[in-house]
Write an enzyme that holds these catalytic residues in place. Structure first.
Site, PDB file in Angstrom:
ATOM      1  N   TRP A 133       0.868  -1.179   0.000  1.00 44.77           N
ATOM      2  CA  TRP A 133       0.000   0.000   0.000  1.00 44.77           C
ATOM      3  C   TRP A 133       0.913   1.241   0.000  1.00 44.77           C
ATOM      4  CZ3 TRP A 133      -1.962   2.768   4.774  1.00 44.77           C
ATOM      5  CH2 TRP A 133      -2.993   3.660   4.454  1.00 44.77           C
ATOM      6  N   ASP A 213      -0.277  -5.140   9.995  1.00 47.06           N
ATOM      7  CA  ASP A 213      -1.337  -4.249   9.535  1.00 47.06           C
ATOM      8  C   ASP A 213      -2.560  -5.105   9.195  1.00 47.06           C
ATOM      9  OD1 ASP A 213      -2.937  -2.371   8.373  1.00 47.06           O
ATOM     10  OD2 ASP A 213      -1.586  -1.876   6.715  1.00 47.06           O
ATOM     11  N   ALA A 215      -6.112  -4.624   8.199  1.00 42.01           N
ATOM     12  CA  ALA A 215      -7.071  -3.611   7.742  1.00 42.01           C
ATOM     13  C   ALA A 215      -8.300  -4.211   7.077  1.00 42.01           C
ATOM     14  CB  ALA A 215      -6.385  -2.656   6.768  1.00 42.01           C
ATOM     15  N   LYS A 248     -13.066  -0.856   6.644  1.00 40.51           N
ATOM     16  CA  LYS A 248     -13.661  -1.743   5.655  1.00 40.51           C
ATOM     17  C   LYS A 248     -14.642  -2.716   6.300  1.00 40.51           C
ATOM     18  CE  LYS A 248     -10.390  -0.062   2.903  1.00 40.51           C
ATOM     19  NZ  LYS A 248      -9.466   0.646   3.734  1.00 40.51           N
TER      20      LYS A 248
HETATM   21  C1  LMR Z   1      -6.927   1.756  -0.592  1.00 42.45           C
HETATM   22  O1  LMR Z   1      -5.808   1.236  -0.634  1.00 42.45           O
HETATM   23  O2  LMR Z   1      -7.565   2.077  -1.598  1.00 42.45           O
HETATM   24  C2  LMR Z   1      -7.556   1.985   0.751  1.00 42.45           C
HETATM   25  O3  LMR Z   1      -6.789   1.452   1.757  1.00 42.45           O
HETATM   26  C3  LMR Z   1      -7.923   3.383   0.972  1.00 42.45           C
HETATM   27  C4  LMR Z   1      -6.748   4.293   1.205  1.00 42.45           C
HETATM   28  O4  LMR Z   1      -6.763   5.011   2.203  1.00 42.45           O
HETATM   29  O5  LMR Z   1      -5.815   4.289   0.401  1.00 42.45           O
END
Ligand code: LMR
Length: 397
Positions: A133, A213, A215, A248
């Site tokens: 991410w 993490d 999420a 989420k």
């Molecule tokens: C994403 O990766 O789209 C989500 O986790 C939202 C974000 O905050 O980036």
């Protein structure tokens, strides 16, 4: 002075929201930022959360400050779901009172706090599988933490356990490892349970600090299944940080609802560790926003609402499985193979589009997703999935 500030690029993921909104085509498809969508393409408030919000409005008698730790009722009520009510892996840890948490503004707030603690504890380096991410690297950079990377996935599309093994061997005491607990963002490729068993041993043997993490708990294989890795690692090591997001799995995205959990070798070490987390929160945002956490607490403290929430999560997970099965059934599509998407988890998968193909998907077909080729599979519905598959064939063929 402020003219010294250089223009910064817009966050690529968040910019997609605006790009998609600005497209006038009625049949455009949004596969960008990670929000769940129903088969009708909506992101509704969970029924259980709506009921809890009503109750909250009717019963809340004050909005006075709670302190940097936020709503501790929420933090405590979430713990059995994260760490297991009766999971033998983690029972000893919970009984010894070795885990304490605090509320944070979403998963990002939790990660920010976890990594700020890592920095303050003089951790030398943070290791992370890539791709990841994008905000993980941004937070590390902003905190001035040295980031070391290794491959998250093999070219064949499995989690690259050999790369992690080599990274842990090269790291050592004083280094931290940031891992996705489940539903890997952006690849959807998770470590298997056997991998997690090995990772737990590797971390314990090499005295590295795990930062986990979590999420997307409940969006992969189930609440307990998705926590397998986190629980295995916690059981093997003396200390760990778990960054948790309810954005989420409670659909609370903009209400910014998350928690940071700290595990120490001995419960007596928790007050000092938590005092640092509280002080860092105070210096960052002082206190987290209340509403989402209060609503989630009401759900978690009520048996019927909890059952309803878990039911709603099951429906989401099932729908995403169906979308993945339909994509996998398309198999070889133009120049790419969609088969592996069937075995991946959570909201995201990567399709190996070139930058030109990403652009062509946007311009020719009104289909928006990240430049990395990451798609949010929840953006696909019975009404648009065939068009998506045809567009993939068109731009990659
Ligand atoms: C994403 O990766 O789209 C989500 O986790 C939202 C974000 O905050 O980036």
């Amino acid at each position: 002075m402020l003219t010294n500030l250089q223009q910064q690029p817009a966050d690529a993921l968040l910019a997609l929201i605006k790009l998609h909104n600005a497209d006038p085509r009625a049949d455009k498809i949004d596969l960008g930022v990670g929000v769940y969508r129903t088969g009708q393409g909506d992101t509704p408030v969970f029924t259980a959360v709506k009921a809890a919000e009503k109750r909250l409005v009717e019963t809340q008698d004050s909005k006075a400050y709670l302190g940097p730790e936020g709503d501790m009722g929420f933090v405590t009520a979430l713990m059995p779901h994260v760490f297991g009510r009766e999971d033998p892996t983690t029972q000893g840890i919970l009984q010894a009172g070795r885990i304490e948490g605090m509320q944070t503004p979403g998963g990002t707030g939790s990660l920010r706090l976890a990594l700020a603690m890592v920095k303050k504890a003089q951790v030398r380096r943070v290791w992370m599988g890539v791709p990841s991410w994008p905000n993980h690297a941004q937070i590390c950079a902003d905190l001035g933490l040295e980031l070391k990377t290794f491959n998250h996935a093999t070219p064949e599309g499995a989690a690259d356990i050999a790369a992690l093994r080599a990274a842990v061997a090269e790291a050592g005491e004083g280094d931290a490892f940031l891992l996705h607990g489940c539903c890997h963002n952006p690849t959807g490729i998770d470590y298997t349970d056997a991998h997690w068993d090995e990772i737990a041993g590797l971390f314990a043997g090499n005295k590295v600090l795990p930062v986990l993490d979590l999420a997307y708990q409940g969006l992969g294989a189930g609440m307990d299944e998705d926590a397998y890795g986190v629980r295995r690692v916690l059981a093997a090591v003396p200390e760990a940080l778990v960054a948790y997001s309810c954005d989420k799995n409670f659909g609370l995205y903009r209400d910014r609802t998350g928690a940071l959990y700290v595990m120490m070798a001995d419960a007596a070490q928790l007050p000092a560790a938590m005092s640092n987390a509280h002080a860092l929160a105070r210096a960052n945002w002082s206190q987290p926003p209340d509403h989402g956490a209060a609503a989630a607490r009401i759900v978690l403290e009520d048996k019927a609402l909890t059952a309803q929430w878990l039911d709603e999560l099951d429906t989401m997970r099932e729908r995403m499985r169906q979308v993945r099965a339909r994509l996998a059934a398309a198999g070889k599509t133009g120049g790419v193979d969609l088969t592996p998407l069937g075995g991946q988890n959570g909201l995201f998968s990567i399709i190996p589009f070139t930058p030109e193909q990403v652009q062509a998907m946007r311009e020719r077909h009104g289909i928006y997703f990240a430049g990395s080729g990451r798609i949010n599979v929840a953006g696909l519905t019975v009404g648009n999935i065939d068009r998506f598959i045809a567009a993939v064939a068109d731009v990659t063929g």
